[in-house]
Design a protein around this motif. Structure first.
Motif, short mmCIF file in Angstrom:
data_model
loop_
_atom_site.label_atom_id
_atom_site.label_comp_id
_atom_site.label_asym_id
_atom_site.label_seq_id
_atom_site.Cartn_x
_atom_site.Cartn_y
_atom_site.Cartn_z
N VAL A 4 -36.40 134.77 85.25
CA VAL A 4 -37.08 135.90 84.62
C VAL A 4 -36.18 137.12 84.72
N LYS A 5 -35.91 137.73 83.60
CA LYS A 5 -35.05 138.91 83.59
C LYS A 5 -35.82 140.14 84.06
N LEU A 6 -35.09 141.05 84.67
CA LEU A 6 -35.68 142.33 85.07
C LEU A 6 -35.53 143.32 83.92
N SER A 7 -36.58 144.05 83.64
CA SER A 7 -36.52 145.04 82.57
C SER A 7 -35.71 146.25 83.02
N GLU A 8 -35.23 147.00 82.05
CA GLU A 8 -34.48 148.21 82.36
C GLU A 8 -35.33 149.20 83.13
N SER A 9 -36.62 149.23 82.82
CA SER A 9 -37.51 150.18 83.51
C SER A 9 -37.60 149.85 85.00
N VAL A 10 -37.64 148.55 85.35
CA VAL A 10 -37.70 148.16 86.76
C VAL A 10 -36.37 148.49 87.45
N LEU A 11 -35.27 148.17 86.78
CA LEU A 11 -33.95 148.45 87.37
C LEU A 11 -33.77 149.95 87.58
N ASP A 12 -34.18 150.76 86.62
CA ASP A 12 -34.08 152.22 86.77
C ASP A 12 -34.94 152.70 87.93
N TRP A 13 -36.12 152.10 88.07
CA TRP A 13 -37.04 152.47 89.16
C TRP A 13 -36.43 152.14 90.52
N VAL A 14 -35.77 150.98 90.62
CA VAL A 14 -35.11 150.59 91.86
C VAL A 14 -34.02 151.59 92.21
N GLN A 29 -32.82 135.87 90.45
CA GLN A 29 -34.14 135.47 90.90
C GLN A 29 -34.00 134.64 92.17
N LEU A 30 -34.87 134.89 93.14
CA LEU A 30 -34.81 134.20 94.41
C LEU A 30 -35.50 132.84 94.33
N LYS A 31 -34.99 131.90 95.12
CA LYS A 31 -35.61 130.58 95.22
C LYS A 31 -37.02 130.72 95.77
N GLY A 32 -37.88 129.80 95.36
CA GLY A 32 -39.22 129.79 95.90
C GLY A 32 -40.16 130.79 95.28
N SER A 33 -39.74 131.43 94.18
CA SER A 33 -40.64 132.37 93.50
C SER A 33 -41.71 131.58 92.76
N THR A 34 -42.86 131.38 93.41
CA THR A 34 -43.90 130.53 92.83
C THR A 34 -45.12 131.34 92.39
N SER A 35 -45.73 132.11 93.28
CA SER A 35 -46.93 132.86 92.92
C SER A 35 -46.61 134.25 92.38
N SER A 36 -45.38 134.71 92.53
CA SER A 36 -44.92 135.98 91.99
C SER A 36 -43.41 135.84 91.77
N THR A 37 -42.83 136.80 91.09
CA THR A 37 -41.40 136.71 90.78
C THR A 37 -40.60 137.67 91.64
N LEU A 38 -39.65 137.13 92.40
CA LEU A 38 -38.82 137.94 93.28
C LEU A 38 -37.36 137.90 92.81
N HIS A 39 -36.73 139.07 92.87
CA HIS A 39 -35.32 139.17 92.53
C HIS A 39 -34.55 139.86 93.66
N ARG A 40 -33.36 139.39 93.85
CA ARG A 40 -32.41 140.06 94.73
C ARG A 40 -31.54 140.96 93.85
N ILE A 41 -31.42 142.23 94.24
CA ILE A 41 -30.66 143.20 93.45
C ILE A 41 -29.55 143.80 94.29
N ALA A 42 -28.35 143.84 93.73
CA ALA A 42 -27.20 144.45 94.40
C ALA A 42 -26.88 145.77 93.71
N LEU A 43 -26.86 146.85 94.47
CA LEU A 43 -26.53 148.18 93.95
C LEU A 43 -25.22 148.64 94.56
N ARG A 44 -24.35 149.16 93.71
CA ARG A 44 -23.04 149.65 94.18
C ARG A 44 -23.03 151.17 94.19
N SER A 45 -22.57 151.69 95.32
CA SER A 45 -22.35 153.13 95.47
C SER A 45 -20.96 153.30 96.08
#
Length: 306
Positions: A4-14, A29-45
């Motif tokens: 499941v892709k993350l929308s731009e609005s979610v990424l901007d919010w993060v 997307q993280l493994k085991g996302s069954t009852s909800s959708t989880l993503h790991r996000i890497a941010l560079r600063s």
């Protein structure tokens, strides 16, 4: 698992809630996302890369039953910090779904990986028991969520698929007896091996706190035990109980009643292989094996009652 892709609005919010000057390096997307959708996000600063987890509560049926899921998990993450167990840190949450149309929560990423096929079963079970015993010492008198059974235990009937109907009948009689009175504390409510992370042979954290509440210790113990019984067999479930009883000491009095409640909680129909196990590399299990192992587990529980 469908990606499941993350929308731009979610990424901007993060980005806005972590570091407005950061850029999104990647997400998956993280493994085991069954009852909800989880993503790991890497941010560079600059030269620094920070990792976060965002959960989207996109299961409409679950939201209809519990519309406050994001608020609930946020409260649980704050409470988990008081227990001393390593858990994700809450960063932000959108309770109403203003960001992307459904509730979302942002938290830190913990080190470690899910381990479901341990090289040393005894050490693995002890680690699971130790982590649970450690955070069960936290009082939850003022916590706004409390334990309730997922299914109607008074309408529970002998499964049509079982080969040990006599044992199931005894279990149901125990289930429908007056509820056991026992001391309560803050519990995870969904404590099982796929929600525990490991690093270098030791537990590095506990995740997925959305179901946390005030309740009996036996609820967490029983939920983990029935998962272990189906994943590795009755011997593993009993080994975990033995270790937990030793570690919890006088704070815990074992009652098979809570094991039976946990069995009833997970059964909506015939038992099936949990998709999360397959996502973490467990192969070879079948629904027939799940039925056989659950039968064996119920027989073992009734042996403890007699």
């Amino acid at each position: 698992m469908t990606n499941v892709k993350l929308s731009e609005s979610v990424l901007d919010w993060v980005v806005d809630n972590t570091n407005p000057k950061a850029t999104v390096e990647s997400y998956q997307q993280l493994k085991g996302s069954t009852s909800s959708t989880l993503h790991r996000i890497a941010l560079r600063s600059g030269q620094k890369l920070n990792h976060y987890v965002v959960r989207q509560f996109d299961n409409k049926e679950w939201l209809e039953e519990e519309p406050d899921l994001a608020y609930h998990e946020a409260a649980c993450l704050r409470m988990a910090k008081k227990t001393g167990v390593v858990s994700p840190e809450l960063i932000a949450y959108d309770e109403k779904g203003d960001i992307c149309g459904y509730p979302v929560i942002l938290m830190t990423l913990l080190d470690g990986e899910v381990e479901l096929k341990p090289k040393r079963m005894d050490q693995w079970l002890y680690g699971l028991a130790k982590a649970l015993a450690e955070f069960h010492g936290t009082d939850a008198d003022d916590f706004p969520y409390w334990h309730n059974s997922y299914n109607d235990i008074f309408s529970f009937e002998i499964p049509t698929w079982t080969n040990v109907s006599t044992s199931w009948k005894k279990a149901i009689n125990l289930l429908k007896a007056p509820r056991m009175k026992t001391a309560e504390c803050f519990i995870h409510r969904d404590y099982h091996p796929a929600n525990v992370l490991w690093d270098n042979g030791s537990v590095s954290g506990v995740v997925d706190w959305v179901n946390g509440c005030k309740g009996p210790r036996g609820v967490d113990v029983g939920h983990c035990r029935v998962n272990l019984a189906m994943l590795h067999g009755v011997e593993a479930a009993d080994g975990f109980l033995r270790d937990y009883r030793e570690l919890a000491g006088s704070r815990f009095t074992y009652e098979p009643y809570w094991d039976v409640v946990s069995v009833a909680d997970m059964l909506v129909g015939p038992p099936e292989v949990y998709p999360g196990w397959e996502a973490f590399g467990v192969t070879g299990l079948t629904d027939d094996i799940m039925k056989e192992r659950l039968d064996q587990y119920v027989v073992s529980l009734m042996a403890r009652v007699e």
